[in-house]
Design an enzyme around this catalytic site. Structure first.
Site, mmCIF file in Angstrom:
data_model
loop_
_atom_site.group_PDB
_atom_site.id
_atom_site.type_symbol
_atom_site.label_atom_id
_atom_site.label_comp_id
_atom_site.label_asym_id
_atom_site.label_seq_id
_atom_site.Cartn_x
_atom_site.Cartn_y
_atom_site.Cartn_z
ATOM 1 N N HIS A 128 5.902 -12.246 5.696
ATOM 2 C CA HIS A 128 5.748 -11.716 4.334
ATOM 3 C C HIS A 128 7.093 -11.390 3.740
ATOM 4 C CE1 HIS A 128 5.476 -8.329 7.155
ATOM 5 N NE2 HIS A 128 6.067 -7.597 6.220
ATOM 6 N N ILE B 29 0.828 -1.211 0.000
ATOM 7 C CA ILE B 29 0.000 0.000 0.000
ATOM 8 C C ILE B 29 0.863 1.262 0.000
ATOM 9 C CG2 ILE B 29 -0.281 0.406 2.501
ATOM 10 C CD1 ILE B 29 -3.332 0.571 1.945
ATOM 11 N N ASN C 159 11.536 -8.817 6.854
ATOM 12 C CA ASN C 159 11.801 -8.221 8.158
ATOM 13 C C ASN C 159 11.306 -9.178 9.241
ATOM 14 O OD1 ASN C 159 12.808 -5.815 7.005
ATOM 15 N ND2 ASN C 159 10.730 -5.050 6.722
HETATM 16 P P1 5GP Z 1 6.931 -4.862 7.459
HETATM 17 O O1 5GP Z 1 7.441 -3.555 7.988
HETATM 18 O O2 5GP Z 1 6.049 -5.560 8.448
HETATM 19 O O3 5GP Z 1 8.009 -5.743 6.894
HETATM 20 O O4 5GP Z 1 6.066 -4.497 6.190
HETATM 21 C C1 5GP Z 1 4.701 -4.325 6.213
HETATM 22 C C2 5GP Z 1 4.312 -3.735 4.874
HETATM 23 O O5 5GP Z 1 2.907 -3.844 4.735
HETATM 24 C C3 5GP Z 1 4.671 -2.258 4.710
HETATM 25 O O6 5GP Z 1 5.530 -2.077 3.590
HETATM 26 C C4 5GP Z 1 3.325 -1.561 4.524
HETATM 27 O O7 5GP Z 1 3.356 -0.517 3.574
HETATM 28 C C5 5GP Z 1 2.420 -2.713 4.072
HETATM 29 N N1 5GP Z 1 1.033 -2.555 4.468
HETATM 30 C C6 5GP Z 1 0.583 -2.171 5.703
HETATM 31 N N2 5GP Z 1 -0.753 -2.157 5.717
HETATM 32 C C7 5GP Z 1 -1.165 -2.541 4.484
HETATM 33 C C8 5GP Z 1 -2.459 -2.711 3.886
HETATM 34 O O8 5GP Z 1 -3.501 -2.515 4.513
HETATM 35 N N3 5GP Z 1 -2.490 -3.113 2.598
HETATM 36 C C9 5GP Z 1 -1.346 -3.335 1.871
HETATM 37 N N4 5GP Z 1 -1.505 -3.719 0.601
HETATM 38 N N5 5GP Z 1 -0.114 -3.191 2.399
HETATM 39 C C10 5GP Z 1 -0.034 -2.803 3.685
#
Ligand code: 5GP
Ligand code: ZN
Length: 119
Positions: free
Chosen positions: A106, A34, A93
């Site tokens: 992820h 997003i 991460n």
């Molecule tokens: P992390 O920091 O946990 O490795 O990455 C989480 C990722 O999820 C971030 O890059 C963030 O932009 C993405 N993200 C968070 N909320 C949402 C959402 O509601 N929809 C989508 N498509 N991505 C999300």
């Protein structure tokens, strides 16, 4: 299969929260981030709620391999340039100090012409 009704990515996997999905199969779902950090930036998640790579076990070995192969297949399809001059980056991460904000395993797949906003 374990899922968590309160988990953001479990909600995206099940369709309760919308996302721009680019791939779905019986084990994996891929969708656009997003808040993209690069011209191409999508996430690959298992349907199963695994909190992080640290929580994965031997049982998940094939699943983790499939995530990698899917990343390499989807990256050029999503616009990452081919060959040595192109390419893509994979980031997983882990935990708060590892920069993980969503506690559902992820893989970030990023690519496209530089500069990128992060990394
Ligand atoms: P992390 O920091 O946990 O490795 O990455 C989480 C990722 O999820 C971030 O890059 C963030 O932009 C993405 N993200 C968070 N909320 C949402 C959402 O509601 N929809 C989508 N498509 N991505 C999300
Ligand atoms: Zn989840």
């Amino acid at each position: 299969m374990h899922t968590d009704p309160d988990c953001l990515f479990c909600k995206i996997v099940s369709g309760r929260i919308p996302a721009r999905k680019i791939h779905e199969d019986d084990e994996l779902v891929a969708f656009h981030d997003i808040n993209p950090a690069a011209p191409v930036h999508f996430l690959i998640v298992p349907r199963e709620h695994i909190e992080s790579l640290a929580e994965a076990s031997e049982h998940h070995q094939a699943l983790l391999g499939r995530m990698m192969l899917l990343a390499a297949r989807l990256a050029p399809a999503q616009g990452a340039n081919p060959g040595r001059e192109g390419g893509f980056r994979i980031v997983i991460n882990n935990g708060r100090e590892g920069g993980q904000e969503v506690l559902h395993l992820h893989m970030h797949v990023m690519g496209g012409p530089r500069p990128w906003r992060r990394g």
